[in-house]
Design a protein around this motif. Structure first.
Motif, short mmCIF file in Angstrom:
data_model
loop_
_atom_site.label_atom_id
_atom_site.label_comp_id
_atom_site.label_asym_id
_atom_site.label_seq_id
_atom_site.Cartn_x
_atom_site.Cartn_y
_atom_site.Cartn_z
N MET A 101 0.86 -1.20 0.00
CA MET A 101 0.00 0.00 0.00
C MET A 101 0.89 1.24 0.00
N SER A 102 0.59 2.20 -0.84
CA SER A 102 1.51 3.31 -1.00
C SER A 102 1.33 4.41 0.04
N HIS A 158 3.64 9.19 2.33
CA HIS A 158 3.98 8.44 1.13
C HIS A 158 5.48 8.58 0.93
N VAL A 183 -5.21 17.60 3.11
CA VAL A 183 -4.52 16.75 2.13
C VAL A 183 -3.75 17.64 1.17
N ARG A 210 -1.36 18.78 -4.42
CA ARG A 210 -0.65 18.33 -5.63
C ARG A 210 0.23 17.13 -5.28
N GLY A 211 0.52 16.34 -6.29
CA GLY A 211 1.33 15.15 -6.05
C GLY A 211 0.45 13.99 -5.63
N TRP A 212 1.08 12.86 -5.39
CA TRP A 212 0.33 11.64 -5.08
C TRP A 212 -0.12 11.61 -3.62
N THR A 213 -1.42 11.51 -3.43
CA THR A 213 -1.94 11.35 -2.07
C THR A 213 -2.86 10.14 -1.97
N GLY A 214 -3.07 9.48 -3.10
CA GLY A 214 -3.86 8.25 -3.11
C GLY A 214 -5.20 8.44 -2.42
N ASN A 215 -5.54 7.48 -1.56
CA ASN A 215 -6.80 7.57 -0.83
C ASN A 215 -6.56 8.01 0.62
N ALA A 216 -5.60 8.92 0.79
CA ALA A 216 -5.23 9.36 2.14
C ALA A 216 -6.43 9.93 2.91
N GLY A 217 -7.25 10.71 2.22
CA GLY A 217 -8.40 11.32 2.89
C GLY A 217 -9.33 10.28 3.47
N LEU A 244 -8.65 7.06 4.14
CA LEU A 244 -7.98 6.29 5.20
C LEU A 244 -7.97 7.07 6.51
#
Lengths: 87, 312
Positions: free
Chosen positions: B1-2, B57, B81, B84-91, B93
Motif C-alpha cells: 500500500m503506497s 507516502h 490533504v 498536488r502530487g500523489w496522495t492516493g486515498n489518504a483522505g 484512510l
C-alpha cells in the motif's frame, strides 16, 4: 472498448468533472498529479467513475502514483483490470 | 500500500501547516499568503496529541487529520490533504481512522463535523462515510468597538485551582443540558494551558448561565488581530436573550482589551433563534458551511438552543 476510446472518455471526464472548466487541455501525457487534478477527494470520484463506466474495481494494490500520473497510465490500468490482470 | 498512517508527531507540525495553507488556498483559489494564519494544526496537535493522525507516502507527510472529543460527541476533522502530487486515498484512510477513534475507542454517541457547503465533492465524500449533511453552519463576524462602559468578565484564568474545578463542573452541567454528556472541558483547559485565549463565565449565584471559550493570540486558532468565539452556550429559559447579550458585551470588552479588531463565531442554522439573535446584535454572515452528522440525528442543534460553534 479500445484503448483510444477509453483514453478519450477519460480525458473528457477529467476535463469536465475533475478540472471544473479549467482552460488547460488534458492530453494523454498531461501530468495530472502535478496539476493537482487527482488529489484525495477527486481520487474517490475517479475510482467511482472507473467502476461505473468500465465495471472495474481498482484494488488497493493498484493505488500507486504510476497508475494515476496521466491519462495514458490510467488507460493501461483499466485495460489490464478489464483483462483480469490485477497486480 | 503506497499510503501509510501513523500517529501525528512533533516533526509533522511544519509540513502540516504548509499542507493546511496549500489545501485551503487551492480549494478557495486564493494565494497561500491570504489563508488566515490561525494555528489550528499546532493548537489541535498540542491539545489532543492522542487524536491526530499523519498519512505519508515514501516517508513524506501528504495528509493529516485531527479528531476532537466533546464528551459524548466528537468532531471528525479537519482532514488536510496536499493538493498536488500523489496522495492516493489518504483522505478516506484518515477519516476511517478518525471515525474509529471517536466511535469504537472513545464510544462517543454522535459525530458532528463540518465541510464546505458549496463543494458537492466534499459533501458527497463525507456522506458516503455516513456523515449526513444537515443544516448550514454560518460563520459570523463582529467588528470590535470599545464597549462603554467596559465590562469586566469573570474569566477562567482568574480563578483559583479549586474555583476552576467547580467551574468545569458547572460548564459540563450547562453543556450537558443540551445533549447528554456533551462537554468542552478539555478545550477550556487546553486554551488555558496553551495561553491561547480564555473562557468567559456568567454566573447567577452558583448557577452558570453562560460561557464563551475565546481563542486569540499566536498559539490559538484565531488569525492575527482577530478572535474566535470557539464555543458559547447560554442556559435555556426565559432569561436567555439577556444572558446572551451580556455575554457578547463581555466578549467585546475582552476583545477590545486585547486590541483585537474583530470576533468570529459559528452557529448552526438549526439553532434558528440563536442565529437570528446574533444578527440582531450586529454580527454579519461571512460564509456558510454545512454540518455533518453521524448518525443523522439533531444532536444539540435544535431550534431554541443557544449553542454556538461551527463544528470545526
Amino acid at each position: 472498448m479500445s484503448g483510444a476510446a477509453i483514453a478519450q472518455t477519460l480525458r473528457s471526464y477529467i476535463q469536465r468533472e475533475l478540472m471544473g472548466g479549467e482552460a488547460r487541455e488534458v492530453r494523454d501525457d498531461s501530468p495530472l498529479l502535478e496539476w493537482g487534478v487527482i488529489e484525495s477527494l477527486k481520487m474517490v470520484a475517479l475510482l467511482a467513475f472507473l467502476e461505473r463506466e468500465y465495471a472495474v474495481v481498482v484494488p488497493e494494490a493498484e493505488h500507486m502514483p504510476e497508475n494515476f500520473q496521466d491519462v495514458a497510465a490510467l488507460t493501461r490500468m483499466v485495460e489490464r483490470l478489464q483483462a483480469g490482470e490485477a497486480r | 500500500m503506497s499510503i501509510s498512517l501513523r500517529p501525528f508527531a512533533e516533526r509533522d507540525l511544519v509540513p502540516a501547516r504548509e499542507i493546511f495553507r496549500q489545501a485551503f488556498a487551492s480549494f478557495l483559489q486564493i494565494p497561500e499568503a491570504s489563508v488566515p494564519d490561525g494555528d489550528m494544526v499546532g493548537f489541535r496537535s498540542r491539545a489532543y496529541p492522542e487524536a491526530a493522525f499523519a498519512a505519508e507516502h515514501q516517508g513524506q507527510l501528504v495528509a493529516a487529520a485531527f479528531v476532537t472529543r466533546r464528551g459524548s460527541q466528537f468532531v471528525p476533522g479537519p482532514v488536510i490533504v496536499r493538493p498536488r502530487g500523489w496522495t492516493g486515498n489518504a483522505g478516506q484512510l484518515l477519516m476511517e481512522a478518525v471515525l474509529q477513534r471517536g466511535e469504537r475507542e472513545w464510544q462517543c454517541r454522535q459525530a458532528v463535523g463540518y465541510t464546505f457547503a458549496n463543494s458537492p465533492r466534499h459533501v458527497e465524500f463525507y456522506r458516503k462515510l455516513g456523515l449526513y449533511p444537515r443544516f448550514l453552519t454560518a460563520t459570523l463576524a463582529l467588528p470590535i468597538r470599545p464597549v462603554d462602559p467596559p465590562e469586566t468578565p469573570l474569566t477562567f484564568a482568574s480563578l483559583s485551582p479549586a474555583q476552576r474545578a467547580d467551574a468545569l463542573k458547572a460548564c459540563a452541567a450547562l453543556t450537558g443540558s443540551f445533549f447528554e454528556g456533551f462537554e468542552w472541558n478539555n478545550e477550556i483547559e487546553a486554551v488555558q494551558a496553551q495561553e491561547a485565549g480564555d473562557t468567559l463565565l456568567i454566573f447567577e449565584g452558583s448557577r452558570l448561565d453562560g460561557m464563551a471559550i475565546c481563542h486569540a493570540g499566536a498559539r490559538s486558532e484565531a488569525p492575527t488581530g482577530g478572535g474566535i468565539l470557539k464555543f458559547m452556550a447560554v442556559r435555556a429559559g426565559a432569561g436567555k436573550r439577556q444572558t446572551l447579550e451580556r455575554l457578547i458585551r463581555q466578549c467585546r470588552s475582552w476583545a477590545a482589551g486585547r486590541g483585537l479588531k474583530g470576533l468570529s463565531v459559528g452557529v448552526n442554522l438549526a439553532c434558528k433563534e440563536a442565529y437570528l439573535h446574533l444578527l440582531e446584535l450586529g454580527f454579519f454572515t461571512q460564509l456558510f458551511g454545512i454540518a455533518l452528522h453521524r448518525p443523522d440525528l439533531p444532536a444539540h442543534l435544535v431550534q431554541d438552543a443557544y449553542v454556538f460553534d461551527d463544528g470545526r
